[in-house]
Each structure stands twice: as C-alpha cells, then as structure tokens.
Enzyme design. Sequence first.
Site, PDB file in Angstrom:
ATOM      1  N   ALA A  22     -72.861   0.566  -8.650  1.00 32.17           N
ATOM      2  CA  ALA A  22     -72.351   0.072  -7.360  1.00 32.17           C
ATOM      3  C   ALA A  22     -73.477  -0.529  -6.528  1.00 32.17           C
ATOM      4  O   ALA A  22     -73.313  -1.592  -5.909  1.00 32.17           O
ATOM      5  CB  ALA A  22     -71.668   1.206  -6.597  1.00 32.17           C
ATOM      6  N   GLY A 102     -80.514  14.806  -4.783  1.00 37.28           N
ATOM      7  CA  GLY A 102     -80.172  15.949  -3.933  1.00 37.28           C
ATOM      8  C   GLY A 102     -81.279  16.283  -2.955  1.00 37.28           C
ATOM      9  O   GLY A 102     -82.044  15.405  -2.533  1.00 37.28           O
ATOM     10  N   ASP A 127     -74.964  20.691  -6.807  1.00 39.62           N
ATOM     11  CA  ASP A 127     -74.988  21.896  -5.963  1.00 39.62           C
ATOM     12  C   ASP A 127     -74.189  21.746  -4.659  1.00 39.62           C
ATOM     13  O   ASP A 127     -73.800  22.738  -4.052  1.00 39.62           O
ATOM     14  CB  ASP A 127     -76.442  22.262  -5.593  1.00 39.62           C
ATOM     15  CG  ASP A 127     -77.323  22.485  -6.816  1.00 39.62           C
ATOM     16  OD1 ASP A 127     -76.756  22.723  -7.911  1.00 39.62           O
ATOM     17  OD2 ASP A 127     -78.557  22.410  -6.684  1.00 39.62           O
ATOM     18  N   GLY A 170     -76.069  26.032  -9.466  1.00 41.73           N
ATOM     19  CA  GLY A 170     -75.974  25.863  -8.016  1.00 41.73           C
ATOM     20  C   GLY A 170     -77.263  26.213  -7.296  1.00 41.73           C
ATOM     21  O   GLY A 170     -77.313  26.192  -6.066  1.00 41.73           O
ATOM     22  N   ALA A 186     -60.321  33.819  -9.695  1.00 41.57           N
ATOM     23  CA  ALA A 186     -61.252  34.877 -10.114  1.00 41.57           C
ATOM     24  C   ALA A 186     -61.028  36.170  -9.317  1.00 41.57           C
ATOM     25  O   ALA A 186     -60.680  36.130  -8.142  1.00 41.57           O
ATOM     26  CB  ALA A 186     -62.688  34.394  -9.919  1.00 41.57           C
ATOM     27  N   ARG A 211     -53.989  47.804 -11.847  1.00 36.76           N
ATOM     28  CA  ARG A 211     -52.797  47.055 -11.405  1.00 36.76           C
ATOM     29  C   ARG A 211     -52.090  46.408 -12.592  1.00 36.76           C
ATOM     30  O   ARG A 211     -51.101  45.728 -12.433  1.00 36.76           O
ATOM     31  CB  ARG A 211     -53.208  45.950 -10.412  1.00 36.76           C
ATOM     32  CG  ARG A 211     -53.570  46.472  -9.028  1.00 36.76           C
ATOM     33  CD  ARG A 211     -53.510  45.375  -7.967  1.00 36.76           C
ATOM     34  NE  ARG A 211     -54.387  44.247  -8.253  1.00 36.76           N
ATOM     35  CZ  ARG A 211     -55.676  44.193  -7.941  1.00 36.76           C
ATOM     36  NH1 ARG A 211     -56.239  45.222  -7.343  1.00 36.76           N
ATOM     37  NH2 ARG A 211     -56.394  43.126  -8.203  1.00 36.76           N
TER      38      ARG A 211
HETATM   39  O1  F6P Z   1     -80.059  21.089  -8.496  1.00 35.95           O
HETATM   40  C1  F6P Z   1     -79.268  20.903  -9.630  1.00 35.95           C
HETATM   41  C2  F6P Z   1     -79.499  22.015 -10.631  1.00 35.95           C
HETATM   42  O2  F6P Z   1     -78.658  21.781 -11.754  1.00 35.95           O
HETATM   43  C3  F6P Z   1     -79.300  23.433 -10.085  1.00 35.95           C
HETATM   44  O3  F6P Z   1     -77.945  23.802 -10.037  1.00 35.95           O
HETATM   45  C4  F6P Z   1     -80.105  24.232 -11.078  1.00 35.95           C
HETATM   46  O4  F6P Z   1     -80.558  25.447 -10.518  1.00 35.95           O
HETATM   47  C5  F6P Z   1     -81.272  23.322 -11.361  1.00 35.95           C
HETATM   48  O5  F6P Z   1     -80.839  22.002 -11.083  1.00 35.95           O
HETATM   49  C6  F6P Z   1     -81.775  23.387 -12.781  1.00 35.95           C
HETATM   50  O6  F6P Z   1     -82.904  22.592 -12.875  1.00 35.95           O
HETATM   51  P1  F6P Z   1     -83.534  22.086 -14.246  1.00 35.95           P
HETATM   52  O7  F6P Z   1     -82.625  21.034 -14.795  1.00 35.95           O
HETATM   53  O8  F6P Z   1     -84.860  21.571 -13.853  1.00 35.95           O
HETATM   54  O9  F6P Z   1     -83.565  23.281 -15.146  1.00 35.95           O
END
Ligand code: F6P
Length: 323
Positions: A22, A102, A127, A170, A186, A211
């Site tokens: 884009a 990010g 995240d 995350g 969950a 339950r």
């Molecule tokens: O920030 C994105 C992310 O996928 C996080 O969720 C995760 O903790 C981190 O990057 C993992 O980083 P890497 O790819 O460097 O192992």
Amino acid sequence: MKSIAIVTSGGDAPGMNAAIRAVTRSALDRGLEVFGVRQGLQGLVDGTIEPLRARDVGGIIQRGGTFLGSARSKEFREESGRSKALRNLSKHGVEALVVIGGNGSQTGAFAISQMGLPVVGIASTIDNDLLGSDTTIGSDTAINVTLEAIDRLRTTGSSHHRAFLVETMGRDCGYLALMAGLAGGAEVISTPENDVPVLEIEQRLRAAYERGKTHAIVVVAEGAKNNTEAILHHFADNQAMIGFELRATTLGHVVRGAPPSAFDRLLATRLGVGAVAALADGEYGVLVGMVRSEVTRTPLSDVAGKTKPIRTELLELARVLAK
Ligand code: F6P
C-alpha cells in the site's frame, strides 16, 4: 519531497507485506520514488536499500511475514548507528522514512526523527500494545491462530477429559491471550496484567470438572509470571486434585507466521495509504493508526516507550461466561 524508503522492523506481523504494497503503490501514484530497506533498522545501518517498483510488491498481499525481512538492531539504538543510517539514506537521495513495526521500532522511529529525518510510523505488531491505534496490523491474525488452536485442543480435550494449558505470545501484554481466550470460551485466562495464582487455577479447573465439563482450557500469556512451566510444575504432584488430566501446548512463533486475515490486510492497506498521505501533507514524526475506524496520526513522542493497557474487566467477563 521526491523519494521515500520503507522499513519493516521488530517481530514480523501478518499484514506487513500488505502495508509495504500500500505504501509503495500509493507513493508511486503520487509520483514519488520508493526504496525498500532489507532486514529492518539494521539494514538502514548497513545500507541495504534498494528501489521498489509496482511489480516488486505484486503477489504479496496474501503472504505473512515481510518480504523485506526484519531484525532487531542494537546498533540503531545508538546515535552512531542512526547517523550511519542517515548517511545511507542520503546516499540514495531518500528524504523520508516509513517505519512499519511495533513498540521498539516506533521508539527507534522517534529517535531518528529527532535527528531531523521526516518519519512516519505504521502500527504493526501481533501484541497490540501500541498507543495510537485501537488495533495493530497482525494482531487479528494472531488471535485467530490462537483461537484455532484452542478450538482444536478443546475437541481432543473433550474426547479424553483433559484440561489444556495453551500458551500464546504477546511479550508483556496479555491482549492476545485475553481476546483468544474470550472468543474460545476459556475457563481461565492468565495475563501479565492479571496473573491468576496457581491455587486459583486449581480451584477453577476442579469446579469446572465438578460442574460436569468434559474439558477445560487455560490460556496463558507468555509474559504471565505463572507461565506454562510454573503451572505444570505446580500440578506435577497435584494433578488428581483437578479431576482432568492436564496437558500443555506452547504456540510460540506459530501465532506470528500465518497468512494475514482479511481484517489485517484491510487495516494494513488503509494505514499504508494513510502514511503516504501524512508525508504528502508534511505531517512528520507521527504514528499512523486506526482509532474508532478512522485513520489517525499520533505524535511519536506520545507513543515511544509507552504501552497500551488491556481492558482487564473483560477477564472477569470471561470468568462469568465460562460457567
Ligand atoms: O513483539 C512480537 C513478539 O512476537 C512477541 O509477542 C514475542 O514475545 C516476541 O516478539 C518474540 O521475539 P523473537 O521473534 O525475537 O523471539
């Protein structure tokens, strides 16, 4: 302005390719020259910069990851690294930079914009912890991958009367775990913002068993203090207490590598076009995001180094609905 460069940085996210497409095509449409930077902010330091034409971004809208490559760069965090990056950009006559990424990437984007480079960021991380956008590119797809895993584990769990721990990514943010857990019904969701103590997990699983449930799902965010390993350790001697047999699945990078959902492609497309519009308007040093369905521009100074909180009240909602 005649020429811009695009860089994807940090953890890749499904939809980054759609955003590159884009930005490239809308910039070409405005008569700008476009360059792509290979291997993230490190590529800026190393000078791996090449022209992008309309055909170079063909056939990528449906692909996960980023065809430009990505990396986390220590050198770019230093002023000397960023100075090298500026020199490399000016060698190619590049006057402005679009940073798709990010939290860490937008902090880097802010730092180089402070050195005088016109920069626009695009909110992209699975995240969804960036301020300045209700949702970030890649996060919808990652929720869906986590959800699909939950659904499958529920199916097999039901056949065997098992409870499953499902750990998703995350980093320090529980958004993915919360949304996938809520959508997947969950029994327990544990996040860094709201760590569920192991004794409470034990009670809630036991109660679900009593339950009459035939399965139970505990979604654990990777950043939760009681992570999968800690919970498994607790249950090593206590498993009989909960009725169910307990198993664990850690999803890890699986949640990042999927083809982008329709939502992420559309978000990436709108934000990519929005970033070029911001540059054309001469509005620099901003993050382009989506707030209440509108494409918005938030100063990078309000975004860099900060994180967006999750809506913790939804955790209580998940607990009530898991009855
Ligand atoms: O920030 C994105 C992310 O996928 C996080 O969720 C995760 O903790 C981190 O990057 C993992 O980083 P890497 O790819 O460097 O192992």
